[in-house]
Design an enzyme around this catalytic site. Structure first.
Site, PDB file in Angstrom:
ATOM      1  N   TYR A 177      40.055  52.395  12.805  1.00 34.77           N
ATOM      2  CA  TYR A 177      39.199  52.432  14.000  1.00 34.77           C
ATOM      3  C   TYR A 177      37.963  51.561  13.804  1.00 34.77           C
ATOM      4  CZ  TYR A 177      41.730  56.749  15.223  1.00 34.77           C
ATOM      5  OH  TYR A 177      42.687  57.683  15.527  1.00 34.77           O
ATOM      6  N   ASP A 208      30.422  62.704  21.825  1.00 35.36           N
ATOM      7  CA  ASP A 208      30.787  61.410  22.422  1.00 35.36           C
ATOM      8  C   ASP A 208      29.900  61.173  23.636  1.00 35.36           C
ATOM      9  OD1 ASP A 208      31.904  62.589  24.779  1.00 35.36           O
ATOM     10  OD2 ASP A 208      33.803  62.926  23.744  1.00 35.36           O
ATOM     11  N   ASP A 218      40.753  59.711  23.001  1.00 36.60           N
ATOM     12  CA  ASP A 218      39.869  60.308  24.009  1.00 36.60           C
ATOM     13  C   ASP A 218      39.678  59.333  25.164  1.00 36.60           C
ATOM     14  OD1 ASP A 218      39.403  62.724  22.623  1.00 36.60           O
ATOM     15  OD2 ASP A 218      37.921  61.730  21.348  1.00 36.60           O
TER      16      ASP A 218
END
Length: 602
Positions: free
Chosen positions: A74, A88, A46
């Site tokens: 991650y 987000d 993203d």
């Protein structure tokens, strides 16, 4: 089979994406640095996220589906108390809630380890009813039912917890949404959350620390991220556009790497290596045979398999697919090398390198079964001719075997071994001659005339017992007379002796068959090696077993010390030859491609 411009790069680039840039826009610096438009990433990040992008260039873009499926790791910064519609920092706050304690977060995390059901975010690329993406419907204000799907969380750790923030490390399978994981962890704590920051640190065997521009990324910690001021959209663009500067291009070019055998296994391929003969066949798109490849020890290759192919020196060559036992080309990456192998038919068709023909060639012709020390003077004479291109014409197999096949025990060296030897000696090219009926019927004068017309032969060196043409009618005296008439230099070299007898392949062959390696090595001037091309190894007990294959001789039945040359190293081992089979103790050969067995003695 498709071909590709040899100047177009093919390889793998590890790129450290900066926050604010899309995965697609991050590829522009790679395109410019490598002067190519053929690039593809193996999993998006993203725009708000940063970290590792694995980018495939040129023909390796064909491997995108294989690398997309790799597991990933991650670092995630979860902000509790606020949930956004996108889950987000770019979205709108749609829900608020209590902030859990560290103990509450630690208590629920184990339930997210292993195989779990996860509902992807509404803002995602998942296709829902009607074939539209869920994110497209969400932007239109429409709701869509997104079914849960199975994912696997291999490991999840809470690294730090401060105020409303949790720093989490996650190792997971393809298809995992870390945004959804943050949502679900918060829900298990009777709270809500969104992902404040995300960094991808690993994709399969690739690490972020090795990515071009990794040093540009700041510290990923709660204190470091919370101190960082909010970045405006224009500043984000400025941060990404700075990577278009020429100073960043060398980093990208330096990071371009090739496919290797370990990565091939990661991708689900069986790595195989071409023999020198196989490399020539492969480069010319001719039908492939099992004998053109070296195979890994103990790896069973079924009727259907995908093979990652490597050239003799280890460069990635492309993919071959085995379908119902038949070998078919997937894609080919051209070989970059100076040494060229031609067939006699190619030479007869005038396909010798035009520059070489214009310059003129220095040649020698023979079976060269060994090759042995008796041939050395021929090779040195051809290589010593200044301003001429050195080449060797070699028969595909020993003429002794062609004349007396029923009594013949095998060649000392395979064609692949001979071609590798010629390349190492410094020859520019080799011409492989299959001793066909038409070739055998050619008169000596016609053969030499063809070498003059097709290769611009200006120098020829042979042994004093050399003969050529139909039934070997043209001897050294006739060749010398012909050379004077057609203005090329001819040199006849005296035989080399060992223990007062002429060195010959027949003498070497006899010694090897008796297991007498010392005189064979003296005459060869190197140790005897069995070429393992085409061998399919099976696991048996504490070792590997292979059946005799090809035209190369084996020593008599017995137990021998050998040095097994593999793609990774050379390993001292013990082998047993019995009834046409060879057994090799495993030692450290697991998963290694076995190229040759060199016989040693004390």
């Amino acid at each position: 089979m498709q071909t590709q411009n040899s100047e177009a790069p093919s390889g793998i680039v590890l790129l450290a994406k900066v926050p604010g840039a899309t995965s697609f826009s991050s590829l522009s610096s790679i395109k410019k640095a490598l002067s190519t438009s053929k690039v593809g990433h193996t999993g998006t990040l993203d725009s708000f996220a940063d970290g590792l992008l694995v980018v495939l260039v040129g023909k390796l873009t064909r491997l995108v589906p294989h690398i997309t499926g790799f597991d990933k790791t991650y670092l995630a910064l979860i902000e509790f108390g606020k949930e956004t519609d996108t889950l987000d920092p770019t979205g709108q706050v749609i829900r608020t809630g209590q902030i859990p304690t560290r103990a509450q977060v630690e208590a629920v995390m184990p339930q997210f380890k292993g195989e779990i059901d996860q509902v992807p975010p509404v803002y995602s690329a998942i296709h829902v009813g009607g074939g539209k993406r869920a994110s497209e419907l969400a932007r239109q204000g429409k709701s869509a039912e997104i079914p849960a799907r199975k994912i696997t969380i291999y490991d999840i750790k809470l690294l730090d917890f401060q105020d409303k923030y949790a720093l989490v490390e996650v190792s997971c399978s393809k298809g995992t949404y870390i945004r959804a994981l943050a949502r679900d962890i918060a829900a298990a704590c009777s709270s809500c959350a969104h992902l404040a920051a995300l960094r991808r640190t690993r994709v399969g065997p690739f690490e972020l620390k090795d990515g071009a521009g990794a040093e540009d990324l700041g510290e990923f910690s709660i204190s470091g991220l919370t101190r960082k001021a909010a970045v405006s959209e224009s500043e984000e663009e400025s941060e990404d556009s700075s990577r278009s500067a020429s100073a960043f291009f060398p980093k990208i070019r330096q990071s371009l790497r090739d496919m290797d055998e370990n990565l091939a296994r990661f991708c689900g391929f069986i790595p195989v290596r071409l023999s020198e003969l196989g490399a020539n066949t492969y480069a010319n798109g001719r039908p492939l045979k099992k004998s053109h490849f070296y195979y890994p020890a103990g790896t069973k290759i079924g009727e259907n398999a995908q093979l990652a192919v490597f050239y003799p020196q280890g460069a990635f060559a492309g993919v071959v697919e085995k379908n119902k036992g038949r070998l078919n080309y997937g894609f080919v990456i051209p070989r970059k090398k100076d040494f060229t192998v031609y067939s006699w038919e190619q030479i007869a068709d005038g396909r010798l390198n035009a520059k070489w023909k214009e310059q003129g060639t220095a040649l020698t012709v023979g079976s060269f079964d060994g090759p042995h020390f008796g041939h050395e003077a021929l090779f040195q004479a051809a290589l010593a001719q200044e301003n001429l291109v050195p080449g060797v014409l070699v028969f595909a197999r020993s003429l002794s075997g062609l004349k007396n096949p029923s009594d013949y025990e095998g060649d000392v060296a395979t064609l692949s071994q001979k071609l590798a030897f010629f390349e190492q000696k410094g020859f520019s090219f080799a011409v492989v001659i299959d001793f066909s009926r038409d070739f055998a019927a050619m008169e000596g004068r016609d053969f030499l005339s063809r070498l003059i017309s097709t290769c611009n032969m200006k120098f020829l060196v042979e042994g004093k017992d050399f003969r050529c043409g139909h039934k070997g009618a043209a001897d050294v005296s006739q060749i010398l007379e012909f050379s004077r008439q057609h203005y090329f230099a001819f040199l006849a070299v005296a035989p080399v002796l060992y223990e007062e007898k002429r060195i010959s392949s027949s003498r070497i062959r006899k010694a090897l068959l008796e297991g007498d390696f010392s005189p064979a090595e003296d005459m060869l001037h190197h140790s005897f090696s069995i070429d393992c091309a085409g061998w399919e190894w099976t696991t048996e007990g504490d070792g590997f077993k292979a059946r005799k294959s090809g035209i190369q001789l084996w020593p008599k039945d017995g137990k021998y010390s050998v040095l097994a040359e593999t793609t990774g190293k050379s390993v001292a081992a013990e082998c047993i030859i019995r009834n046409g089979s060879l057994f090799l103790h495993k030692e450290k050969l697991e998963e290694n491609i076995v190229i040759s067995l060199t016989f040693t003695y004390t």
